[in-house]
Design a protein around this motif. Structure first.
Motif, PDB file in Angstrom:
ATOM      1  N   VAL A 273      -2.468   2.331  -0.912  1.00 51.02           N
ATOM      2  CA  VAL A 273      -1.149   1.918  -1.386  1.00 51.02           C
ATOM      3  C   VAL A 273      -0.797   2.595  -2.701  1.00 51.02           C
ATOM      4  O   VAL A 273       0.365   2.947  -2.940  1.00 51.02           O
ATOM      5  CB  VAL A 273      -1.089   0.375  -1.522  1.00 51.02           C
ATOM      6  CG1 VAL A 273       0.239  -0.062  -2.132  1.00 51.02           C
ATOM      7  CG2 VAL A 273      -1.286  -0.286  -0.164  1.00 51.02           C
TER       8      VAL A 273
ATOM      9  N   GLU B  24       2.375  -4.043   3.313  1.00 49.85           N
ATOM     10  CA  GLU B  24       2.099  -3.710   1.915  1.00 49.85           C
ATOM     11  C   GLU B  24       2.468  -2.267   1.588  1.00 49.85           C
ATOM     12  O   GLU B  24       2.756  -1.952   0.427  1.00 49.85           O
ATOM     13  CB  GLU B  24       0.622  -3.967   1.597  1.00 49.85           C
ATOM     14  CG  GLU B  24      -0.356  -3.090   2.358  1.00 49.85           C
ATOM     15  CD  GLU B  24      -1.808  -3.463   2.084  1.00 49.85           C
ATOM     16  OE1 GLU B  24      -2.046  -4.404   1.295  1.00 49.85           O
ATOM     17  OE2 GLU B  24      -2.709  -2.814   2.664  1.00 49.85           O
ATOM     18  N   ARG B  25       2.503  -1.412   2.577  1.00 49.90           N
ATOM     19  CA  ARG B  25       2.920  -0.028   2.344  1.00 49.90           C
ATOM     20  C   ARG B  25       4.443   0.115   2.371  1.00 49.90           C
ATOM     21  O   ARG B  25       5.005   0.931   1.641  1.00 49.90           O
ATOM     22  CB  ARG B  25       2.276   0.894   3.386  1.00 49.90           C
ATOM     23  CG  ARG B  25       0.808   1.150   3.092  1.00 49.90           C
ATOM     24  CD  ARG B  25       0.059   1.789   4.251  1.00 49.90           C
ATOM     25  NE  ARG B  25      -1.304   2.113   3.848  1.00 49.90           N
ATOM     26  CZ  ARG B  25      -2.285   1.207   3.745  1.00 49.90           C
ATOM     27  NH1 ARG B  25      -2.040  -0.069   4.042  1.00 49.90           N
ATOM     28  NH2 ARG B  25      -3.485   1.570   3.350  1.00 49.90           N
TER      29      ARG B  25
END
Length: 658
Positions: A328, A384-385
């Motif tokens: 990330v 989350e990305r």
């Protein structure tokens, strides 16, 4: 194209149908205009699967034209004195060949290209041959021909020309070949004529008559079929090729722009995905790149919808391998790709990437409005990305509508988790994918009625009915797709766009079916599903109209005898459009009560029907199942306009009423 004729079963007088036990009355309120139907509602999704790009829509006929395949001469048959070298004029495509004299004039040196399952050419059509070349010693001569090795004729050559190459500097040469006979699986042949050697790079052959006559253009019949659908949106370039089986082989849009001679080769993730349908010579030349995709969308009147990588390789192929994806905290280059693409599409000549578009020949912006980030990914690895992508795009380009995804499931725990995350991230649309069987499509006629009207809109980005045990383009599954699509139309307030998938398939090189359009090297046919999509896309209207039977939506519910229906008004044309699908195995009597209209009115009825549920269109019989348009009559009855009809069993009928 819609066939026109006289259909005897379309009769105004309801008394003709007295032998039938029940008439189904559909109430349509023409005065209560509902949600606007998005111009993007029905579109197309392009992915380079089934040889859809190279060997398909992209007009190039030569395979491995720059000798960049891992086996440099794959696709070529070399004979005589042929040498491959790697110090060519194009940095990202350094390979080229040298044809040299064998020492004996009767021993030929040359190359023969097999194309994609053969090279198809048509009598009296013109083909543009081009090559970058230089002589190794003064001046060289090459004999160029289109040949048909399968012929019993004395002469295999169908077109022939001679090319003179002079000087030891790389130059581009062109000539026109015009065959005197057609061939389905011909070849391109290059023969050294004389004793002086020649170096060749980027050997290319295009029909002159491409779509819109573009030199690096599309195969005309296939692109015309897209145009004729009148799609509202074009999603590209995939699909799973956006991800790649590894990030090294993901689709990188920056590699696909600029001179075609210097676009690097990329693996196609469909090359060996299915070992039972293996095509080890399936690569992406990137000749059909992002500039060409944007240009195609403009040519066919569709909004462009590019899909970019979110920093993840294919999750299916990297199921338990988090290391296959970008951390990330290392996503910035991927985020920058998104920002740069928007600038490429919409920026002016004073911007870095906008200038590149201008230099490629398109001064005006492409007016990009949508961007999808990630394809069919799911769970926290994706969520989350996606967040930093959305934050960065919103900050710089707040008007761009961002599309996230709910993953590969059509319902269930992971699907619900995906939608929850997309609401939290504040995506504008959520891309749903569902390839399901007949029963699923028949039982989901009310899918979108229960969706929340707060938050993201729906993009049904990939869907098709996959027959249980019958996974091909037969009539029955197409009919059930038509039935399901009434729900898309009824819920235009939440569904903004939908695209069937996949789009194209070469009959000799497919990995996945069913598909919308099938083709070989010179012919094509439109599946029944194509005509379903076309009937909706060309008749989407401007606004939804309420349509009910006994107060309920007509969605194959209990007591509705397998009927599905939806209605729209087209304010621009002054027409009411009603779509009715009879999925039962019996004819059904229907009456359309057009409340709010009065008097007799002219109308048409367009019908898609087959008596054989397994029937399909083919290359040899492309018109086996086509829409048929007939005249219909609306009567004046009880201060309203009424249309009474009998729907054949297993049929899709659309009415247009003035």
């Amino acid at each position: 194209m819609i066939y026109k004729g006289i259909l005897s079963c379309v009769i105004a007088a309801s008394s003709v149908f007295g032998t039938f036990a029940q008439t189904h009355t559909l109430e349509i309120n023409t005065k209560k205009t509902g949600a606007a139907v998005s111009p993007t509602m029905y579109g197309i999704f392009f992915e380079d699967i089934n040889y859809a790009a190279d060997g398909g829509l992209y007009g190039e006929l030569v395979k491995n034209r720059s000798f960049e395949f891992p086996q440099s001469l794959l696709g070529w048959q070399a004979f005589g004195n042929v040498e491959v070298k790697t110090d060519g004029p194009f940095e990202r495509c350094p390979h080229y060949v040298v044809l040299g004299f064998t020492g004996h004039k009767e021993c030929a040196t040359g190359l023969q290209n097999e194309g994609y399952f053969g090279i198809g050419f048509t009598k009296d059509e013109e083909y543009r041959f081009s090559v970058w070349a230089k002589a190794t010693d003064g001046e060289a001569t090459i004999d160029i021909s289109l040949a048909d090795q399968s012929t019993m004729d004395e002469n295999q050559e169908r077109a022939k020309a001679q090319l003179k190459v002079s000087g030891n500097e790389w130059k581009k040469y062109e000539l026109i070949l015009k065959p005197n006979k057609s061939a389905q699986k011909g070849c391109l042949r290059l023969l050294l004529n004389g004793t002086h050697g020649v170096a060749l790079e980027h050997v290319s052959l295009f029909p002159v008559n491409t779509f819109n006559n573009r030199e690096n253009g599309m195969r005309r019949d296939l692109a015309q079929a897209l145009h004729d659908m009148h799609p509202g949106v074009l999603r590209f370039p995939g699909g799973c090729i956006v991800e790649g089986e590894t990030l090294k082989h993901r689709y990188q849009w920056k590699n696909t722009i600029g001179p075609v001679e210097n676009r690097p080769l990329n693996n196609n993730r469909w090359q060996s995905t299915f070992h039972h349908r293996l095509f080890p010579d399936y690569y992406q030349s990137y000749g059909l790149g992002f500039f060409e995709y944007f240009q195609l969308a403009e040519d066919i009147g569709a909004e462009p919808l590019p899909v970019l990588n979110v920093g993840m390789a294919c999750q299916f192929q990297n199921w338990n391998n988090p290391a296959a994806h970008v951390p990330v905290d290392s996503l910035q280059p991927y985020i920058q790709d998104c920002l740069d693409l928007i600038e490429f599409a919409n920026g002016d000549a004073n911007t870095t990437w906008g200038r590149k578009r201008v230099e490629m020949g398109h001064p005006k912006p492409f007016n990009l409005k949508y961007l999808a980030v990630g394809n069919e990914q799911w769970d926290d690895l994706y969520f989350e990305r996606l967040r930093p992508f959305v934050k960065a795009i919103r900050a710089k380009y707040p008007d761009i509508r961002i599309i996230g995804t709910s993953g590969p499931d059509s319902e269930g725990k992971m699907f619900d988790k995906g939608w929850k995350a997309m609401r939290e991230i504040k995506a504008d649309l959520v891309d749903e994918h569902f390839y399901r069987n007949e029963q699923w499509f028949l039982s989901h006629g009310l899918r979108y009625e229960g969706y929340s009207r707060k938050g993201p809109k729906v993009f049904a980005g990939e869907y098709a009915c996959h027959g249980k045990g019958k996974k091909w383009n037969h009539f029955e599954t197409s009919l059930y797709e038509a039935a399901f699509m009434t729900d898309l139309e009824r819920n235009a307030d939440i569904v903004e766009m939908a695209t069937y998938a996949p789009l194209f398939a070469h009959v000799d090189g497919w990995q996945w079916r069913p598909d919308l359009i099938w083709f070989d090297n010179t012919r094509m046919f439109k599946s029944v599903s194509y005509y379903v999509q076309q009937m909706y896309a060309c008749n989407k209207g401007t606004n939804v109209l309420p349509l009910t039977m006994n107060g309920k939506p007509v969605a194959g519910q209990e007591g509705q005898d397998g009927l599905f229906a939806s209605a729209v008004v087209d304010k621009r044309k002054g027409e009411v459009i009603v779509k009715v699908i009879n999925t039962s195995d019996k004819p059904q009597d229907v009456t359309l009560n057009l409340n709010g209209l009065k008097g007799a009115r002219s109308a048409t009825a367009t019908t898609l029907h087959s008596d054989n549920m397994d029937a399909e269109n083919t290359l040899d019989n492309p018109d086996a199942i086509r829409p048929v348009e007939t005249a219909a009559v609306c009567q004046s009855k009880k201060n309203m306009t009424v249309l009474t009809d009998r729907l054949p069993a297993k049929s899709f009928r659309m009415y247009r009423i003035k």
